[in-house]
Design an enzyme around this catalytic site. Structure first.
Site, PDB file in Angstrom:
ATOM      1  CD  GLU A 273      -2.418  -1.280   2.816  1.00  0.00           C
ATOM      2  OE1 GLU A 273      -2.079  -0.466   3.699  1.00  0.00           O
ATOM      3  OE2 GLU A 273      -3.278  -2.141   2.998  1.00  0.00           O
ATOM      4  NE  ARG A 276       6.141   9.577   3.347  1.00  0.00           N
ATOM      5  CZ  ARG A 276       5.568  10.487   4.148  1.00  0.00           C
ATOM      6  NH1 ARG A 276       5.715  11.757   3.894  1.00  0.00           N
ATOM      7  NH2 ARG A 276       4.870  10.104   5.202  1.00  0.00           N
ATOM      8  CB  CYS A 341      -3.934  35.350  10.901  1.00  0.00           C
ATOM      9  SG  CYS A 341      -4.501  36.421   9.608  1.00  0.00           S
TER      10      CYS A 341
HETATM   11  N1  LLP Z   1      -1.614   1.988   4.484  1.00  0.00           N
HETATM   12  C1  LLP Z   1      -2.121   2.455   5.624  1.00  0.00           C
HETATM   13  C2  LLP Z   1      -3.016   1.604   6.401  1.00  0.00           C
HETATM   14  C3  LLP Z   1      -1.788   3.753   6.054  1.00  0.00           C
HETATM   15  O1  LLP Z   1      -2.281   4.218   7.207  1.00  0.00           O
HETATM   16  C4  LLP Z   1      -0.912   4.562   5.276  1.00  0.00           C
HETATM   17  C5  LLP Z   1      -0.563   5.929   5.700  1.00  0.00           C
HETATM   18  C6  LLP Z   1      -0.420   4.015   4.066  1.00  0.00           C
HETATM   19  C7  LLP Z   1      -0.781   2.736   3.703  1.00  0.00           C
HETATM   20  C8  LLP Z   1       0.494   4.800   3.156  1.00  0.00           C
HETATM   21  O2  LLP Z   1       1.689   5.099   3.763  1.00  0.00           O
HETATM   22  P1  LLP Z   1       2.920   5.675   2.913  1.00  0.00           P
HETATM   23  O3  LLP Z   1       3.343   4.630   1.928  1.00  0.00           O
HETATM   24  O4  LLP Z   1       2.447   6.885   2.219  1.00  0.00           O
HETATM   25  O5  LLP Z   1       3.962   5.957   3.913  1.00  0.00           O
HETATM   26  N2  LLP Z   1       0.302  12.841   6.558  1.00  0.00           N
HETATM   27  C9  LLP Z   1       1.566  12.210   6.849  1.00  0.00           C
HETATM   28  C10 LLP Z   1       1.559  10.741   6.473  1.00  0.00           C
HETATM   29  C11 LLP Z   1       0.467   9.940   7.153  1.00  0.00           C
HETATM   30  C12 LLP Z   1       0.427   8.492   6.725  1.00  0.00           C
HETATM   31  C13 LLP Z   1      -0.791   7.803   7.219  1.00  0.00           C
HETATM   32  N3  LLP Z   1      -0.948   6.445   6.775  1.00  0.00           N
HETATM   33  C14 LLP Z   1       2.674  12.977   6.130  1.00  0.00           C
HETATM   34  O6  LLP Z   1       2.395  13.965   5.483  1.00  0.00           O
HETATM   35  O7  LLP Z   1       3.830  12.603   6.251  1.00  0.00           O
END
Ligand code: LLP
Length: 419
Positions: A273, A276, A341
């Site tokens: 999954e 990023r 602000c």
């Molecule tokens: N699967 C699940 C169950 C997740 O909770 C997440 C991300 C992903 C996959 C994807 O994760 P990635 O491959 O993108 O690391 N807003 C934060 C990141 C929050 C991630 C939440 N869950 C930021 O801007 O760094």
């Protein structure tokens, strides 16, 4: 080669000048490279070429239906966390049989929508959710395929806000008690137990926690097989990091090598999954300098984008590289701040950066993941457009919001209306 490069001292995304887009659609705007999305997806997918696998893009990272449709045409599925994200995935024409649904708080309505859509599986996070899923499936005369999200209690060594696999986190079911829940779920008529899931955190730049988690899960799968629970899929979540600044982020083959060792000989389909890792470096936020301000202590570049457009710096103190759209050798140490602000409204802080004057453009790099999807209308700022570049063409995949988009869903109660 990156999809964002200088060409005659001007920053381009693939074959399109970012200045030209700014002239035509205004600023600020998000821009994405189609090529970067495709290559990241393909590299990720191909790294595991010895194993059956499905890559389900985490829609929360970048949910525009234009992007989802691009990924879907490459064969990518979706990892969703809400009915809204399911709606996005289906509207983009994504294959329902490649959709996995995670999240600790799925509502009855969302569950029914997903069962009716015949998604691949639910990643279940509690015993009560198992019961609700069973009830909904039976009402619909269907069976819901599930994974139990197991919390393996491994330290992802990332920012505490985006670490999810420790025992104090709200996510998943502790590995110690998961077997009991598996046996219970397997006894229910509306549930089809097919998978085991974990997601330990985001922006991991060391692959060893992934490996540790996979080892724990494989051990549990073996125990479950003794109970005649035949797990067909192993979903290892997302989390693979990227380079924002100078982090040595692991390559896809490092990641695959770390996991393949543990998974060798296991006959199952892997699910990933990533969010990023696919989207992060495919996008940038382009913003114009409105004013410059020098105080005794600091230099400020006041730009037309703000924390409502890109929340990551103010929320996690995260780093986004700053480039000048018109290349310059002049540098300055400054803060890039927006019009909101709040003192937390910054996009870069105490940063040595190219010195861009009033009316000039900055690009905040690596903003493709958790950029637009975390944008808000705070300070009643219309959200910015999203642009997809493919080769030497660009496409507006979300228009700039107008003032009526802000007030459109609101209502003045009749008794307060002016006659
Ligand atoms: N699967 C699940 C169950 C997740 O909770 C997440 C991300 C992903 C996959 C994807 O994760 P990635 O491959 O993108 O690391 N807003 C934060 C990141 C929050 C991630 C939440 N869950 C930021 O801007 O760094």
């Amino acid at each position: 080669m990156s999809s964002f490069e200088y060409n005659n001292n001007e920053l381009y995304c693939e074959g399109v000048s970012l200045k030209q887009i700014a002239e035509e659609v205004g600023t600020p705007y998000y821009v994405y490279s189609a090529k970067e999305f495709r290559t990241q997806y393909q590299h990720f997918y191909n790294a595991f070429n010895k194993i059956d696998r499905i890559v389900c893009f985490a829609v929360k990272a970048c949910g525009n239906i234009g992007i989802l449709s691009l990924l879907s045409s490459e064969g990518c599925g979706a990892d969703i966390v809400s009915g809204g994200e399911l709606h996005r995935a289906l509207s983009a024409g994504m294959d329902h049989s490649k959709i996995v649904f995670a999240g600790v708080g799925k509502t009855r309505e969302e569950i029914i929508f997903a069962i009716k859509s015949d998604i691949l599986m639910f990643n279940v996070e509690s015993r009560q959710e198992i019961d609700l899923l069973n009830e909904c499936a039976l009402e619909l005369n269907k069976r819901a395929r599930i994974a139990i999200r197991v919390n393996p209690n491994v330290d992802a060594k990332t920012h505490p806000y985006i670490s999810t696999g420790l025992k104090e986190n709200k996510f998943g079911i502790p590995v110690k008690t998961a077997k009991k829940d598996y046996i219970y779920a397997n006894s229910l008529d509306g549930i089809d137990v097919v998978c085991i899931h974990c997601h330990i955190g985001s922006q991991l730049i060391d692959v060893s926690p992934f490996r540790d988690a996979a080892e724990i899960l494989v051990k549990l799968i073996k125990e479950l097989r003794k109970e005649r629970i035949n797990i067909k899929y192993l979903d290892l979540g997302g989390g693979l990091g990227i380079t924002y600044n100078d982090e040595a982020s692991p390559s896809h083959s490092d990641y695959a090598a770390a996991l393949c060792d543990v998974l060798q000989g296991e006959d199952m389909t892997l699910i990933f999954e990533p969010g990023r890792n696919i989207a992060g470096n495919a996008g940038a936020l382009i913003t114009k300098v409105l004013y410059t301000k020098e105080t005794e202590d600091k230099n400020f570049k006041i730009v037309d984008a703000a924390m409502n457009d890109l929340a990551r710096p103010s929320l996690y103190d995260s780093y986004h590289e700053v480039k000048a759209v018109d290349e310059t050798s002049e540098t300055i140490t400054a803060d890039i701040v927006g019009p909101i602000c709040e003192s937390s409204d910054f996009l870069a802080k105490d940063r040595k950066m190219p010195d861009v004057d009033i009316e000039g453009l900055y690009a905040l790099m690596s903003a493709g993941a958790y950029g637009m999807t975390m944008a808000s209308n705070y300070n009643s700022r219309p959200r910015v457009p999203e642009i997809l570049v493919d080769g030497d063409q660009y496409y507006v995949i979300r228009r700039r919001e107008i003032y009526n988009d802000l007030t459109g869903p609101e209502m003045v109660p009749a008794y307060l209306r002016k006659k």
